[in-house]
Design a protein around this motif. Sequence first.
Motif, PDB file in Angstrom:
ATOM      1  N   ASN A  29      36.592  41.429  24.096  1.00  0.00           N
ATOM      2  CA  ASN A  29      36.792  40.232  23.288  1.00  0.00           C
ATOM      3  C   ASN A  29      36.251  39.026  24.066  1.00  0.00           C
ATOM      4  N   PRO A  30      35.494  38.142  23.440  1.00  0.00           N
ATOM      5  CA  PRO A  30      34.974  36.969  24.161  1.00  0.00           C
ATOM      6  C   PRO A  30      36.068  36.055  24.727  1.00  0.00           C
ATOM      7  N   ASP A  31      37.297  36.134  24.189  1.00  0.00           N
ATOM      8  CA  ASP A  31      38.396  35.314  24.693  1.00  0.00           C
ATOM      9  C   ASP A  31      39.129  35.952  25.877  1.00  0.00           C
ATOM     10  N   TYR A  32      38.768  37.197  26.230  1.00  0.00           N
ATOM     11  CA  TYR A  32      39.370  37.858  27.392  1.00  0.00           C
ATOM     12  C   TYR A  32      38.955  37.063  28.628  1.00  0.00           C
ATOM     13  N   PRO A  33      39.890  36.751  29.534  1.00  0.00           N
ATOM     14  CA  PRO A  33      39.553  35.899  30.694  1.00  0.00           C
ATOM     15  C   PRO A  33      38.528  36.546  31.629  1.00  0.00           C
ATOM     16  N   GLU A  34      37.458  35.823  31.875  1.00  0.00           N
ATOM     17  CA  GLU A  34      36.367  36.334  32.705  1.00  0.00           C
ATOM     18  C   GLU A  34      36.821  36.658  34.130  1.00  0.00           C
ATOM     19  N   MET A  35      37.710  35.838  34.688  1.00  0.00           N
ATOM     20  CA  MET A  35      38.202  36.090  36.055  1.00  0.00           C
ATOM     21  C   MET A  35      38.846  37.470  36.143  1.00  0.00           C
ATOM     22  N   LEU A  36      39.527  37.876  35.109  1.00  0.00           N
ATOM     23  CA  LEU A  36      40.206  39.171  35.091  1.00  0.00           C
ATOM     24  C   LEU A  36      39.242  40.302  34.765  1.00  0.00           C
ATOM     25  N   VAL A  82      36.327  40.818  35.745  1.00  0.00           N
ATOM     26  CA  VAL A  82      35.473  41.241  36.857  1.00  0.00           C
ATOM     27  C   VAL A  82      36.224  41.895  38.019  1.00  0.00           C
ATOM     28  N   ILE A  83      37.553  42.013  37.933  1.00  0.00           N
ATOM     29  CA  ILE A  83      38.280  42.667  39.020  1.00  0.00           C
ATOM     30  C   ILE A  83      38.115  44.175  38.927  1.00  0.00           C
ATOM     31  N   SER A  84      38.438  44.856  40.004  1.00  0.00           N
ATOM     32  CA  SER A  84      38.471  46.312  39.983  1.00  0.00           C
ATOM     33  C   SER A  84      39.626  46.741  39.082  1.00  0.00           C
ATOM     34  N   ALA A  85      39.382  47.648  38.168  1.00  0.00           N
ATOM     35  CA  ALA A  85      40.404  48.182  37.250  1.00  0.00           C
ATOM     36  C   ALA A  85      41.094  47.089  36.425  1.00  0.00           C
ATOM     37  N   PRO A  86      40.321  46.301  35.673  1.00  0.00           N
ATOM     38  CA  PRO A  86      40.963  45.308  34.808  1.00  0.00           C
ATOM     39  C   PRO A  86      41.705  46.007  33.677  1.00  0.00           C
ATOM     40  N   PRO A  87      42.771  45.389  33.168  1.00  0.00           N
ATOM     41  CA  PRO A  87      43.450  45.987  32.019  1.00  0.00           C
ATOM     42  C   PRO A  87      42.500  46.006  30.814  1.00  0.00           C
ATOM     43  N   LEU A  88      42.521  47.088  30.070  1.00  0.00           N
ATOM     44  CA  LEU A  88      41.640  47.210  28.918  1.00  0.00           C
ATOM     45  C   LEU A  88      42.072  46.317  27.771  1.00  0.00           C
ATOM     46  N   LEU A  89      43.374  46.000  27.737  1.00  0.00           N
ATOM     47  CA  LEU A  89      43.853  45.053  26.745  1.00  0.00           C
ATOM     48  C   LEU A  89      45.028  44.276  27.298  1.00  0.00           C
ATOM     49  N   LEU A  90      45.180  43.100  26.750  1.00  0.00           N
ATOM     50  CA  LEU A  90      46.277  42.216  27.126  1.00  0.00           C
ATOM     51  C   LEU A  90      47.034  41.810  25.868  1.00  0.00           C
ATOM     52  N   TYR A  91      48.351  41.866  25.957  1.00  0.00           N
ATOM     53  CA  TYR A  91      49.208  41.327  24.912  1.00  0.00           C
ATOM     54  C   TYR A  91      49.553  39.912  25.342  1.00  0.00           C
ATOM     55  N   CYS A 112      44.322  30.641  25.217  1.00  0.00           N
ATOM     56  CA  CYS A 112      43.281  29.851  25.887  1.00  0.00           C
ATOM     57  C   CYS A 112      43.632  29.552  27.337  1.00  0.00           C
ATOM     58  N   CYS A 113      44.934  29.441  27.636  1.00  0.00           N
ATOM     59  CA  CYS A 113      45.307  29.083  29.013  1.00  0.00           C
ATOM     60  C   CYS A 113      44.992  30.209  30.006  1.00  0.00           C
ATOM     61  N   LEU A 114      44.714  31.423  29.532  1.00  0.00           N
ATOM     62  CA  LEU A 114      44.347  32.521  30.427  1.00  0.00           C
ATOM     63  C   LEU A 114      43.008  32.276  31.104  1.00  0.00           C
ATOM     64  N   SER A 115      42.176  31.451  30.487  1.00  0.00           N
ATOM     65  CA  SER A 115      40.853  31.175  31.049  1.00  0.00           C
ATOM     66  C   SER A 115      40.763  29.814  31.729  1.00  0.00           C
ATOM     67  N   GLU A 116      41.876  29.113  31.801  1.00  0.00           N
ATOM     68  CA  GLU A 116      41.886  27.810  32.475  1.00  0.00           C
ATOM     69  C   GLU A 116      42.071  27.996  33.979  1.00  0.00           C
ATOM     70  N   LEU A 117      41.817  26.933  34.739  1.00  0.00           N
ATOM     71  CA  LEU A 117      42.006  26.950  36.183  1.00  0.00           C
ATOM     72  C   LEU A 117      43.462  27.270  36.501  1.00  0.00           C
ATOM     73  N   GLN A 118      43.674  28.311  37.310  1.00  0.00           N
ATOM     74  CA  GLN A 118      45.027  28.773  37.621  1.00  0.00           C
ATOM     75  C   GLN A 118      45.235  28.957  39.110  1.00  0.00           C
ATOM     76  N   VAL A 119      46.459  28.704  39.541  1.00  0.00           N
ATOM     77  CA  VAL A 119      46.922  29.039  40.883  1.00  0.00           C
ATOM     78  C   VAL A 119      48.218  29.809  40.714  1.00  0.00           C
ATOM     79  N   ALA A 120      48.316  30.945  41.379  1.00  0.00           N
ATOM     80  CA  ALA A 120      49.534  31.754  41.339  1.00  0.00           C
ATOM     81  C   ALA A 120      50.478  31.303  42.445  1.00  0.00           C
TER      82      ALA A 120
END
Length: 180
Positions: free
Chosen positions: A6-13, A15-24, A30-38
């Motif tokens: 899906n084009p709305d799937y966060p790009e940062m996620l 590209v990781i090794s073993a990204p989840p195939l889907l997210l609920y 939209c905030c999934l693709s914004e600048l984040q700090v954990a």
Amino acid sequence: ILTIDNPDYPEMLRVISAPPLLLYVKGDPCCLSELQVAIVGSRRGSYHGRRLAHQLSRGLSDRGIVVTSGLAKGIDGAAHQGALAGSGKTLGVLGSGLDVIYPSEHRRLASHIIERGALVSEYRPCTKPKPHHFPQRNRIISGLSHGVVVVEAARQSGSLITVEHALDQGREVFAVPGVA
């Protein structure tokens, strides 16, 4: 539901090794693709650690940075509350289905997060939290974030698993010096 293609799937996620195939997602996807700090840390965080996580999160939130954490007791909860006290957003990544809030005492916090950010899980609805879900969840926390801040973590902790994922993913890792 966001699938990996899906084009709305966060790009940062993506590209990781073993990204989840889907997210609920419940809340603003939209905030999934914004600048984040954990901000992550001990479930048994000290008063000073929780206070510091709250202050850091509020400061990040006021600067438009999404604060991401795992909705756990202690430092995670303080981080979410700090972000909500600020003017920005927060993102809670669950180790259960979105309809199974764990810990249960964070139900009210979860509803506030949905209003000012989002809850995210790779687990389908009705999935109960299981110990092996949390290390998997931690790869998502770091994968969505540009950096990870650790506030109080035991030697054998989920926070350090998040750090390992962050380092593997090429993310910045920060640690708060011990507080007395």
